[in-house]
Design a protein around this motif. Sequence first.
Motif, PDB file in Angstrom:
ATOM      1  N   ALA A   1      14.701  17.002  10.101  1.00 40.35           N
ATOM      2  CA  ALA A   1      13.597  16.167   9.160  1.00 40.35           C
ATOM      3  C   ALA A   1      13.875  15.232   8.724  1.00 40.35           C
ATOM      4  CB  ALA A   1      13.860  17.055   7.887  1.00 40.35           C
ATOM      5  N   LEU A   2      12.961  14.144   9.093  1.00 40.08           N
ATOM      6  CA  LEU A   2      13.103  12.924   8.589  1.00 40.08           C
ATOM      7  C   LEU A   2      12.192  12.588   7.386  1.00 40.08           C
ATOM      8  CD1 LEU A   2      12.646  11.110  12.215  1.00 40.08           C
ATOM      9  CD2 LEU A   2      14.569  11.531  10.895  1.00 40.08           C
ATOM     10  N   SER A   3      12.741  11.724   6.340  1.00 38.22           N
ATOM     11  CA  SER A   3      11.737  11.678   5.143  1.00 38.22           C
ATOM     12  C   SER A   3      10.736  10.544   5.530  1.00 38.22           C
ATOM     13  CB  SER A   3      12.857  10.932   4.299  1.00 38.22           C
ATOM     14  OG  SER A   3      13.986  11.890   3.734  1.00 38.22           O
ATOM     15  N   ALA A   4       9.704  11.045   4.791  1.00 34.52           N
ATOM     16  CA  ALA A   4       8.308  10.101   4.791  1.00 34.52           C
ATOM     17  C   ALA A   4       8.576   8.858   3.729  1.00 34.52           C
ATOM     18  CB  ALA A   4       6.910  10.736   4.698  1.00 34.52           C
ATOM     19  N   ARG A   5       8.071   7.702   4.096  1.00 40.37           N
ATOM     20  CA  ARG A   5       8.199   6.672   3.276  1.00 40.37           C
ATOM     21  C   ARG A   5       6.893   6.546   2.623  1.00 40.37           C
ATOM     22  NH1 ARG A   5       9.465   2.442   7.113  1.00 40.37           N
ATOM     23  NH2 ARG A   5      11.454   3.358   7.071  1.00 40.37           N
ATOM     24  N   TRP A   6       6.959   6.237   0.923  1.00 43.70           N
ATOM     25  CA  TRP A   6       5.649   6.052   0.371  1.00 43.70           C
ATOM     26  C   TRP A   6       5.189   4.721   0.535  1.00 43.70           C
ATOM     27  CZ3 TRP A   6       2.367   8.603  -1.854  1.00 43.70           C
ATOM     28  CH2 TRP A   6       1.355   8.159  -2.746  1.00 43.70           C
ATOM     29  N   VAL A   7       3.812   4.543   0.471  1.00 40.79           N
ATOM     30  CA  VAL A   7       3.121   3.240   0.890  1.00 40.79           C
ATOM     31  C   VAL A   7       2.180   3.130  -0.436  1.00 40.79           C
ATOM     32  CG1 VAL A   7       1.410   1.965   2.307  1.00 40.79           C
ATOM     33  CG2 VAL A   7       3.196   3.349   3.275  1.00 40.79           C
ATOM     34  N   GLU A   8       2.497   2.144  -0.990  1.00 40.57           N
ATOM     35  CA  GLU A   8       1.499   1.716  -2.453  1.00 40.57           C
ATOM     36  C   GLU A   8       0.146   1.229  -1.713  1.00 40.57           C
ATOM     37  OE1 GLU A   8       2.024   2.030  -5.254  1.00 40.57           O
ATOM     38  OE2 GLU A   8       3.943   2.782  -5.433  1.00 40.57           O
ATOM     39  N   GLY A   9      -0.867   1.330  -2.271  1.00 37.58           N
ATOM     40  CA  GLY A   9      -1.797   0.915  -2.064  1.00 37.58           C
ATOM     41  C   GLY A   9      -3.159   0.869  -3.040  1.00 37.58           C
ATOM     42  N   PRO A  10      -4.326   0.199  -2.827  1.00 37.24           N
ATOM     43  CA  PRO A  10      -5.188   0.015  -3.799  1.00 37.24           C
ATOM     44  C   PRO A  10      -5.884   1.195  -4.108  1.00 37.24           C
ATOM     45  CG  PRO A  10      -5.915  -0.865  -1.546  1.00 37.24           C
ATOM     46  CD  PRO A  10      -4.533  -0.130  -1.463  1.00 37.24           C
ATOM     47  N   THR A  11      -5.976   2.351  -3.543  1.00 34.58           N
ATOM     48  CA  THR A  11      -6.777   3.587  -3.800  1.00 34.58           C
ATOM     49  C   THR A  11      -6.109   4.438  -5.002  1.00 34.58           C
ATOM     50  OG1 THR A  11      -5.426   4.818  -2.175  1.00 34.58           O
ATOM     51  CG2 THR A  11      -7.589   3.867  -1.317  1.00 34.58           C
ATOM     52  N   LEU A  12      -4.968   3.864  -5.514  1.00 34.59           N
ATOM     53  CA  LEU A  12      -4.384   4.498  -6.886  1.00 34.59           C
ATOM     54  C   LEU A  12      -4.949   3.904  -8.046  1.00 34.59           C
ATOM     55  CD1 LEU A  12      -0.769   5.109  -5.685  1.00 34.59           C
ATOM     56  CD2 LEU A  12      -2.385   6.824  -5.890  1.00 34.59           C
TER      57      LEU A  12
END
Length: 66
Positions: free
Chosen positions: A50-61
Amino acid sequence: FICLNCLPGDPPCAGQDLRPAAVAAAAVDLLLAQIRHNERGPPANPTNTALSARWVEGPTLRGRVS
């Protein structure tokens, strides 16, 4: 709105980067280990990697509501 698999070149969006290059590198490492040990076919003792995903900040929040 978030994207479950953000890809480079997609429009900017918040979501998860599943790190496909890291997944591919882990698959190659597992395959090379099998070749080095002269193993063929499915492994006698299968494992999960298992590899952890990386959170990506974006303008859709939306901004936080107080």
